[in-house]
Design an enzyme around this catalytic site. Sequence first.
Site, mmCIF file in Angstrom:
data_model
loop_
_atom_site.group_PDB
_atom_site.id
_atom_site.type_symbol
_atom_site.label_atom_id
_atom_site.label_comp_id
_atom_site.label_asym_id
_atom_site.label_seq_id
_atom_site.Cartn_x
_atom_site.Cartn_y
_atom_site.Cartn_z
ATOM 1 N N ARG A 94 0.854 -1.177 0.000
ATOM 2 C CA ARG A 94 0.000 0.000 0.000
ATOM 3 C C ARG A 94 0.894 1.234 0.000
ATOM 4 O O ARG A 94 1.786 1.356 0.846
ATOM 5 C CB ARG A 94 -0.875 0.015 1.248
ATOM 6 N N GLU A 387 -9.573 -3.665 1.777
ATOM 7 C CA GLU A 387 -8.466 -3.051 1.038
ATOM 8 C C GLU A 387 -7.350 -4.054 0.755
ATOM 9 O O GLU A 387 -6.717 -4.005 -0.296
ATOM 10 C CB GLU A 387 -7.931 -1.847 1.817
#
Length: 403
Positions: A94, A387
Amino acid sequence: MTSATRVLVLNSGSSSVKYQLLDMRDASRLAVGLVERIGEQTSRLKHTCLGTGESREQSGPIADHDAALKAVAGELARDGLGLDSPELAAIGHRVVHGGMFFTEPTVIDQAVLTEIERLIPVAPLHNPANLTGIRTAMALRPDLPQVAVFDTAFHTTMPESAARYAIDPRIADRYRIRRYGFHGTSHAYVARETARLLGKDPADTNVIVLHLGNGASASAVRGGRCVETSMGMTPLEGLVMGTRSGDLDPAVIFHLARVGDMSMDEIDTLLNKRSGLFGLCGDNDMREIRRRIDEGDEEAALAFDIYIHRLKKYIGAYYAVLGRVDAVAFTAGVGENAAPVRQAAVAGLDGLGLAVDGGLNAVRGGEARLISPASARVAVAVVPTDEELEIATQTYELVGNRS
Ligand code: AMP
Protein backbone atom coordinates in the site's frame (compact mmCIF):
# COMPACT_ATOMS: atom_id res chain seq x y z
CA MET A 1 0.33 -17.18 -16.10
CA THR A 2 2.60 -17.97 -13.19
CA SER A 3 1.86 -21.03 -11.06
CA ALA A 4 2.70 -19.09 -7.92
CA THR A 5 -0.62 -17.97 -6.49
CA ARG A 6 0.17 -16.32 -3.18
CA VAL A 7 0.41 -12.57 -2.59
CA LEU A 8 1.77 -10.93 0.54
CA VAL A 9 0.13 -7.55 1.20
CA LEU A 10 2.16 -5.09 3.27
CA ASN A 11 0.85 -1.85 4.76
CA SER A 12 3.83 -0.08 6.33
CA GLY A 13 3.20 2.84 8.65
CA SER A 14 5.77 4.92 10.49
CA SER A 15 5.84 2.57 13.49
CA SER A 16 3.78 -0.38 12.33
CA VAL A 17 3.49 -3.01 9.62
CA LYS A 18 0.20 -4.76 8.86
CA TYR A 19 0.32 -7.81 6.64
CA GLN A 20 -1.85 -10.46 5.06
CA LEU A 21 -0.88 -13.46 2.98
CA LEU A 22 -3.57 -14.45 0.48
CA ASP A 23 -4.02 -17.33 -1.92
CA MET A 24 -5.44 -15.79 -5.08
CA ARG A 25 -6.94 -19.05 -6.36
CA ASP A 26 -9.86 -18.45 -4.01
CA ALA A 27 -8.87 -15.12 -2.39
CA SER A 28 -8.51 -16.92 0.96
CA ARG A 29 -6.39 -15.60 3.82
CA LEU A 30 -3.50 -17.85 4.83
CA ALA A 31 -2.04 -15.58 7.51
CA VAL A 32 -2.65 -12.13 8.95
CA GLY A 33 -0.74 -10.04 11.42
CA LEU A 34 0.53 -6.78 12.75
CA VAL A 35 3.79 -5.40 14.13
CA GLU A 36 3.26 -2.36 16.35
CA ARG A 37 5.44 0.19 18.11
CA ILE A 38 8.48 -0.49 15.92
CA GLY A 39 11.54 1.30 17.33
CA GLU A 40 10.26 1.21 20.92
CA GLN A 41 11.08 -1.11 23.79
CA THR A 42 7.51 -2.38 23.84
CA SER A 43 7.18 -3.55 20.22
CA ARG A 44 4.66 -6.32 19.61
CA LEU A 45 4.06 -8.79 16.79
CA LYS A 46 0.71 -10.52 16.57
CA HIS A 47 0.47 -13.28 13.99
CA THR A 48 -2.40 -15.60 13.08
CA CYS A 49 -2.21 -18.58 10.76
CA LEU A 50 -5.71 -19.08 9.37
CA GLY A 51 -5.02 -22.67 8.29
CA THR A 52 -4.32 -23.89 11.82
CA GLY A 53 -6.22 -21.13 13.61
CA GLU A 54 -3.13 -20.60 15.76
CA SER A 55 -2.26 -17.10 17.00
CA ARG A 56 1.14 -16.15 18.41
CA GLU A 57 2.42 -12.97 20.01
CA GLN A 58 5.97 -11.69 20.47
CA SER A 59 6.78 -8.69 22.60
CA GLY A 60 10.08 -6.94 23.17
CA PRO A 61 12.06 -4.40 21.18
CA ILE A 62 11.91 -4.54 17.38
CA ALA A 63 14.41 -1.88 16.30
CA ASP A 64 13.30 -1.01 12.77
CA HIS A 65 11.28 -2.09 9.72
CA ASP A 66 14.04 -4.46 8.66
CA ALA A 67 13.83 -6.31 11.98
CA ALA A 68 10.03 -6.19 11.83
CA LEU A 69 9.87 -7.76 8.40
CA LYS A 70 12.42 -10.42 9.33
CA ALA A 71 10.28 -11.27 12.37
CA VAL A 72 7.20 -11.51 10.13
CA ALA A 73 9.12 -13.72 7.70
CA GLY A 74 10.11 -15.94 10.64
CA GLU A 75 6.50 -16.31 11.78
CA LEU A 76 5.33 -17.13 8.24
CA ALA A 77 8.13 -19.71 7.90
CA ARG A 78 7.01 -21.40 11.13
CA ASP A 79 3.66 -22.02 9.46
CA GLY A 80 5.28 -23.33 6.27
CA LEU A 81 4.39 -20.09 4.47
CA GLY A 82 7.90 -18.60 4.25
CA LEU A 83 8.83 -15.75 1.94
CA ASP A 84 11.21 -18.10 0.11
CA SER A 85 8.26 -20.27 -1.01
CA PRO A 86 8.00 -20.73 -4.80
CA GLU A 87 4.26 -20.23 -4.34
CA LEU A 88 4.74 -16.58 -3.47
CA ALA A 89 3.95 -14.62 -6.67
CA ALA A 90 4.50 -11.06 -5.47
CA ILE A 91 4.40 -8.61 -2.63
CA GLY A 92 1.78 -5.85 -2.88
CA HIS A 93 2.51 -2.62 -1.01
CA ARG A 94 0.00 0.00 0.00
CA VAL A 95 1.39 3.41 -0.96
CA VAL A 96 -0.61 6.39 0.18
CA HIS A 97 0.39 9.05 -2.35
CA GLY A 98 0.98 8.40 -6.01
CA GLY A 99 0.43 11.98 -7.17
CA MET A 100 -0.75 12.41 -10.76
CA PHE A 101 1.94 10.12 -12.07
CA PHE A 102 0.68 6.76 -10.80
CA THR A 103 -2.75 6.03 -12.18
CA GLU A 104 -2.48 2.25 -11.82
CA PRO A 105 -0.77 -0.40 -9.71
CA THR A 106 2.88 -0.41 -10.72
CA VAL A 107 5.73 -2.92 -10.51
CA ILE A 108 8.40 -1.23 -8.41
CA ASP A 109 11.83 -0.48 -9.83
CA GLN A 110 14.38 2.22 -9.09
CA ALA A 111 12.53 4.85 -11.13
CA VAL A 112 9.28 4.12 -9.27
CA LEU A 113 11.07 4.40 -5.92
CA THR A 114 12.48 7.76 -6.96
CA GLU A 115 9.06 9.05 -7.97
CA ILE A 116 7.44 7.91 -4.69
CA GLU A 117 10.27 9.69 -2.92
CA ARG A 118 9.63 12.88 -4.93
CA LEU A 119 6.08 12.87 -3.59
CA ILE A 120 7.19 13.06 0.06
CA PRO A 121 6.56 16.83 0.28
CA VAL A 122 2.83 16.24 -0.40
CA ALA A 123 2.65 13.14 1.84
CA PRO A 124 5.23 13.73 4.59
CA LEU A 125 3.58 11.39 7.09
CA HIS A 126 2.89 8.41 4.88
CA ASN A 127 5.19 8.02 1.89
CA PRO A 128 8.47 7.76 3.89
CA ALA A 129 7.07 4.85 5.92
CA ASN A 130 5.68 3.17 2.80
CA LEU A 131 9.10 3.51 1.15
CA THR A 132 10.89 1.99 4.12
CA GLY A 133 8.58 -1.03 3.96
CA ILE A 134 9.18 -1.44 0.22
CA ARG A 135 12.96 -1.15 0.48
CA THR A 136 13.07 -3.66 3.30
CA ALA A 137 10.91 -6.16 1.41
CA MET A 138 13.00 -5.67 -1.76
CA ALA A 139 16.18 -6.41 0.18
CA LEU A 140 14.60 -9.56 1.56
CA ARG A 141 13.33 -10.86 -1.82
CA PRO A 142 15.09 -8.89 -4.59
CA ASP A 143 14.03 -11.44 -7.22
CA LEU A 144 10.30 -11.15 -6.49
CA PRO A 145 7.97 -8.66 -8.22
CA GLN A 146 6.95 -5.97 -5.76
CA VAL A 147 3.92 -3.90 -6.68
CA ALA A 148 2.85 -0.48 -5.39
CA VAL A 149 -0.91 0.04 -5.09
CA PHE A 150 -1.68 3.72 -4.57
CA ASP A 151 -4.48 5.18 -2.43
CA THR A 152 -4.72 8.04 -4.89
CA ALA A 153 -4.81 6.04 -8.14
CA PHE A 154 -8.57 5.46 -8.30
CA HIS A 155 -9.16 9.21 -8.12
CA THR A 156 -6.90 10.14 -11.04
CA THR A 157 -9.93 9.86 -13.34
CA MET A 158 -11.46 12.97 -11.74
CA PRO A 159 -11.99 15.72 -14.30
CA GLU A 160 -9.88 18.86 -13.96
CA SER A 161 -13.00 20.74 -12.87
CA ALA A 162 -13.12 18.56 -9.74
CA ALA A 163 -9.39 18.10 -9.19
CA ARG A 164 -8.29 21.75 -9.37
CA TYR A 165 -8.62 24.33 -6.64
CA ALA A 166 -9.60 27.82 -7.75
CA ILE A 167 -6.10 29.28 -7.42
CA ASP A 168 -3.52 30.46 -9.96
CA PRO A 169 -2.67 27.31 -11.94
CA ARG A 170 0.99 28.33 -12.20
CA ILE A 171 1.27 28.35 -8.43
CA ALA A 172 -0.76 25.15 -8.17
CA ASP A 173 1.44 23.35 -10.69
CA ARG A 174 4.69 24.59 -9.18
CA TYR A 175 3.77 23.17 -5.78
CA ARG A 176 1.69 20.23 -7.06
CA ILE A 177 -1.41 21.59 -5.37
CA ARG A 178 -4.54 19.78 -6.51
CA ARG A 179 -7.16 17.41 -5.15
CA TYR A 180 -5.71 13.90 -5.20
CA GLY A 181 -8.16 12.06 -2.92
CA PHE A 182 -7.36 9.08 -0.71
CA HIS A 183 -8.88 5.73 0.40
CA GLY A 184 -9.01 4.99 -3.35
CA THR A 185 -8.46 1.26 -2.97
CA SER A 186 -11.49 1.08 -0.69
CA HIS A 187 -13.66 3.29 -2.91
CA ALA A 188 -12.79 1.17 -5.97
CA TYR A 189 -13.55 -2.09 -4.18
CA VAL A 190 -16.79 -0.90 -2.62
CA ALA A 191 -18.13 0.68 -5.83
CA ARG A 192 -17.57 -2.59 -7.68
CA GLU A 193 -19.03 -4.75 -4.89
CA THR A 194 -22.08 -2.49 -4.74
CA ALA A 195 -22.72 -3.03 -8.46
CA ARG A 196 -22.34 -6.76 -7.87
CA LEU A 197 -24.85 -6.61 -5.00
CA LEU A 198 -27.33 -4.88 -7.31
CA GLY A 199 -26.69 -7.47 -10.02
CA LYS A 200 -25.52 -4.71 -12.36
CA ASP A 201 -22.49 -4.13 -14.56
CA PRO A 202 -20.10 -1.75 -12.72
CA ALA A 203 -19.62 0.10 -16.03
CA ASP A 204 -23.30 1.01 -15.93
CA THR A 205 -23.65 1.79 -12.22
CA ASN A 206 -23.39 5.14 -10.44
CA VAL A 207 -22.53 4.94 -6.75
CA ILE A 208 -21.91 7.39 -3.92
CA VAL A 209 -19.41 5.62 -1.64
CA LEU A 210 -19.19 6.79 1.97
CA HIS A 211 -16.00 5.44 3.57
CA LEU A 212 -16.59 6.31 7.22
CA GLY A 213 -13.77 5.12 9.45
CA ASN A 214 -11.52 7.09 11.76
CA GLY A 215 -10.53 8.87 8.55
CA ALA A 216 -13.57 9.45 6.34
CA SER A 217 -14.16 10.26 2.70
CA ALA A 218 -16.96 10.24 0.13
CA SER A 219 -16.67 9.61 -3.58
CA ALA A 220 -18.91 9.87 -6.61
CA VAL A 221 -18.31 6.94 -8.96
CA ARG A 222 -19.79 6.98 -12.46
CA GLY A 223 -19.61 3.67 -14.32
CA GLY A 224 -16.71 2.43 -12.19
CA ARG A 225 -14.67 5.63 -12.55
CA CYS A 226 -14.23 8.19 -9.81
CA VAL A 227 -15.50 11.65 -10.83
CA GLU A 228 -15.27 13.40 -7.45
CA THR A 229 -14.01 12.71 -3.94
CA SER A 230 -14.01 14.61 -0.67
CA MET A 231 -10.37 14.42 0.43
CA GLY A 232 -8.08 16.85 -1.33
CA MET A 233 -4.36 17.52 -1.60
CA THR A 234 -4.14 15.83 1.79
CA PRO A 235 -6.58 13.68 3.77
CA LEU A 236 -7.67 16.76 5.77
CA GLU A 237 -10.37 18.03 3.41
CA GLY A 238 -14.00 16.95 3.35
CA LEU A 239 -16.08 15.09 5.91
CA VAL A 240 -15.87 15.46 9.68
CA MET A 241 -13.54 12.65 10.81
CA GLY A 242 -12.37 11.06 14.05
CA THR A 243 -9.71 13.69 14.73
CA ARG A 244 -9.63 15.79 11.49
CA SER A 245 -11.77 18.86 10.93
CA GLY A 246 -12.55 18.25 7.26
CA ASP A 247 -13.76 21.34 5.34
CA LEU A 248 -12.92 24.67 6.88
CA ASP A 249 -12.69 28.26 5.67
CA PRO A 250 -8.94 28.59 4.89
CA ALA A 251 -9.04 31.99 6.60
CA VAL A 252 -9.46 30.18 9.94
CA ILE A 253 -5.78 29.26 9.58
CA PHE A 254 -4.70 32.89 9.04
CA HIS A 255 -6.83 33.90 12.00
CA LEU A 256 -5.32 31.27 14.31
CA ALA A 257 -1.82 32.33 13.23
CA ARG A 258 -2.38 36.10 13.45
CA VAL A 259 -4.85 36.44 16.29
CA GLY A 260 -4.33 33.14 18.13
CA ASP A 261 -0.52 33.37 17.78
CA MET A 262 -0.30 29.69 16.87
CA SER A 263 2.56 28.29 14.79
CA MET A 264 1.89 26.42 11.53
CA ASP A 265 2.87 23.16 13.25
CA GLU A 266 0.43 23.83 16.08
CA ILE A 267 -2.37 24.54 13.62
CA ASP A 268 -1.47 21.42 11.65
CA THR A 269 -1.71 19.32 14.81
CA LEU A 270 -4.95 21.04 15.85
CA LEU A 271 -6.69 20.36 12.55
CA ASN A 272 -5.32 16.86 11.92
CA LYS A 273 -5.15 15.38 15.40
CA ARG A 274 -7.33 17.39 17.76
CA SER A 275 -10.40 18.29 15.69
CA GLY A 276 -13.29 16.37 14.16
CA LEU A 277 -15.40 14.33 16.58
CA PHE A 278 -12.56 14.30 19.09
CA GLY A 279 -12.17 18.06 19.02
CA LEU A 280 -15.90 18.61 19.28
CA CYS A 281 -16.63 16.29 22.20
CA GLY A 282 -13.42 14.60 23.42
CA ASP A 283 -14.24 11.21 21.84
CA ASN A 284 -13.51 9.97 18.35
CA ASP A 285 -15.08 6.53 18.70
CA MET A 286 -18.64 6.50 17.40
CA ARG A 287 -19.61 3.77 19.89
CA GLU A 288 -18.66 6.00 22.80
CA ILE A 289 -20.42 9.01 21.25
CA ARG A 290 -23.65 7.05 20.81
CA ARG A 291 -23.41 5.80 24.40
CA ARG A 292 -23.03 9.36 25.65
CA ILE A 293 -25.95 10.53 23.51
CA ASP A 294 -28.13 7.78 25.00
CA GLU A 295 -27.24 9.17 28.43
CA GLY A 296 -28.35 12.65 27.38
CA ASP A 297 -24.91 14.20 26.75
CA GLU A 298 -25.50 17.39 24.73
CA GLU A 299 -21.87 17.87 23.67
CA ALA A 300 -21.81 14.40 22.10
CA ALA A 301 -25.21 15.03 20.48
CA LEU A 302 -23.96 18.24 18.84
CA ALA A 303 -20.79 16.49 17.59
CA PHE A 304 -23.00 13.79 16.05
CA ASP A 305 -25.26 16.39 14.42
CA ILE A 306 -22.30 18.25 12.89
CA TYR A 307 -20.90 14.94 11.58
CA ILE A 308 -24.27 14.01 10.01
CA HIS A 309 -24.91 17.49 8.60
CA ARG A 310 -21.62 17.41 6.68
CA LEU A 311 -22.30 13.88 5.45
CA LYS A 312 -25.73 14.86 4.18
CA LYS A 313 -24.29 17.87 2.33
CA TYR A 314 -21.88 15.57 0.52
CA ILE A 315 -24.60 13.07 -0.39
CA GLY A 316 -26.60 15.93 -1.91
CA ALA A 317 -23.59 17.40 -3.70
CA TYR A 318 -22.54 14.06 -5.19
CA TYR A 319 -26.11 13.34 -6.25
CA ALA A 320 -25.91 16.58 -8.25
CA VAL A 321 -22.48 15.67 -9.65
CA LEU A 322 -23.69 12.24 -10.82
CA GLY A 323 -27.16 13.27 -11.99
CA ARG A 324 -28.38 9.68 -11.70
CA VAL A 325 -27.54 7.60 -8.62
CA ASP A 326 -28.08 3.84 -8.41
CA ALA A 327 -26.80 3.36 -4.88
CA VAL A 328 -25.34 4.96 -1.79
CA ALA A 329 -22.90 2.56 -0.09
CA PHE A 330 -21.72 2.81 3.51
CA THR A 331 -18.38 1.24 4.43
CA ALA A 332 -15.48 1.16 6.98
CA GLY A 333 -15.71 1.05 10.80
CA VAL A 334 -18.50 3.58 11.26
CA GLY A 335 -20.28 2.97 7.94
CA GLU A 336 -20.40 -0.80 8.44
CA ASN A 337 -21.36 -0.79 12.11
CA ALA A 338 -23.16 2.38 13.14
CA ALA A 339 -26.84 1.98 12.15
CA PRO A 340 -27.78 5.38 13.69
CA VAL A 341 -25.27 7.14 11.42
CA ARG A 342 -26.74 5.50 8.32
CA GLN A 343 -30.28 6.25 9.46
CA ALA A 344 -29.54 9.91 10.23
CA ALA A 345 -27.47 10.52 7.06
CA VAL A 346 -30.33 9.45 4.81
CA ALA A 347 -33.22 10.83 6.92
CA GLY A 348 -35.31 13.37 5.02
CA LEU A 349 -33.81 12.54 1.63
CA ASP A 350 -36.97 10.82 0.31
CA GLY A 351 -37.16 13.54 -2.32
CA LEU A 352 -33.93 12.14 -3.76
CA GLY A 353 -35.37 8.61 -3.70
CA LEU A 354 -33.27 7.69 -0.66
CA ALA A 355 -34.61 5.86 2.37
CA VAL A 356 -33.50 3.32 4.95
CA ASP A 357 -35.62 0.43 6.23
CA GLY A 358 -35.28 0.47 10.03
CA GLY A 359 -35.43 -3.33 10.34
CA LEU A 360 -32.87 -4.01 7.62
CA ASN A 361 -30.60 -1.25 8.94
CA ALA A 362 -30.55 -2.83 12.39
CA VAL A 363 -29.35 -6.22 11.09
CA ARG A 364 -25.67 -6.81 11.87
CA GLY A 365 -23.39 -8.89 9.69
CA GLY A 366 -20.20 -9.02 7.69
CA GLU A 367 -21.85 -9.44 4.28
CA ALA A 368 -22.71 -6.76 1.73
CA ARG A 369 -26.42 -6.04 2.10
CA LEU A 370 -29.21 -3.66 1.10
CA ILE A 371 -30.82 -1.57 3.83
CA SER A 372 -33.28 0.41 1.68
CA PRO A 373 -36.94 -0.58 1.30
CA ALA A 374 -37.66 -2.67 -1.81
CA SER A 375 -39.67 0.24 -3.25
CA ALA A 376 -36.79 2.76 -2.97
CA ARG A 377 -35.68 4.48 -6.19
CA VAL A 378 -32.04 4.49 -5.03
CA ALA A 379 -30.49 1.51 -3.22
CA VAL A 380 -28.81 2.14 0.13
CA ALA A 381 -26.24 -0.55 0.98
CA VAL A 382 -23.74 -1.59 3.61
CA VAL A 383 -20.68 -2.97 1.82
CA PRO A 384 -17.76 -4.08 4.01
CA THR A 385 -14.51 -2.84 2.55
CA ASP A 386 -11.50 -5.11 2.00
CA GLU A 387 -8.47 -3.05 1.04
CA GLU A 388 -6.05 -5.97 1.48
CA LEU A 389 -8.02 -8.14 -0.93
CA GLU A 390 -8.16 -5.27 -3.43
CA ILE A 391 -4.38 -4.69 -3.15
CA ALA A 392 -3.75 -8.44 -3.55
CA THR A 393 -6.11 -8.65 -6.54
CA GLN A 394 -4.53 -5.67 -8.31
CA THR A 395 -1.05 -7.00 -7.57
CA TYR A 396 -1.83 -10.49 -8.81
CA GLU A 397 -3.53 -9.24 -11.97
CA LEU A 398 -0.49 -7.17 -12.81
CA VAL A 399 2.06 -9.88 -12.09
CA GLY A 400 -0.05 -12.57 -13.77
CA ASN A 401 -0.33 -10.42 -16.90
CA ARG A 402 3.44 -9.92 -17.03
CA SER A 403 4.44 -13.58 -16.90
P1 AMP B 1 -11.72 2.22 10.68
O1 AMP B 1 -10.85 3.43 10.59
O2 AMP B 1 -12.43 1.87 9.40
O3 AMP B 1 -11.04 1.03 11.31
O4 AMP B 1 -12.91 2.61 11.70
C1 AMP B 1 -12.65 2.84 13.06
C2 AMP B 1 -13.85 3.52 13.69
O5 AMP B 1 -15.04 2.76 13.47
C3 AMP B 1 -13.77 3.65 15.22
O6 AMP B 1 -13.06 4.80 15.60
C4 AMP B 1 -15.23 3.76 15.61
O7 AMP B 1 -15.62 5.12 15.58
C5 AMP B 1 -15.97 3.04 14.50
N1 AMP B 1 -16.61 1.78 14.92
C6 AMP B 1 -16.05 0.56 14.99
N2 AMP B 1 -16.95 -0.34 15.43
C7 AMP B 1 -18.10 0.33 15.65
C8 AMP B 1 -19.40 -0.03 16.12
N3 AMP B 1 -19.72 -1.29 16.43
N4 AMP B 1 -20.34 0.94 16.22
C9 AMP B 1 -20.04 2.22 15.89
N5 AMP B 1 -18.83 2.62 15.45
C10 AMP B 1 -17.88 1.69 15.33
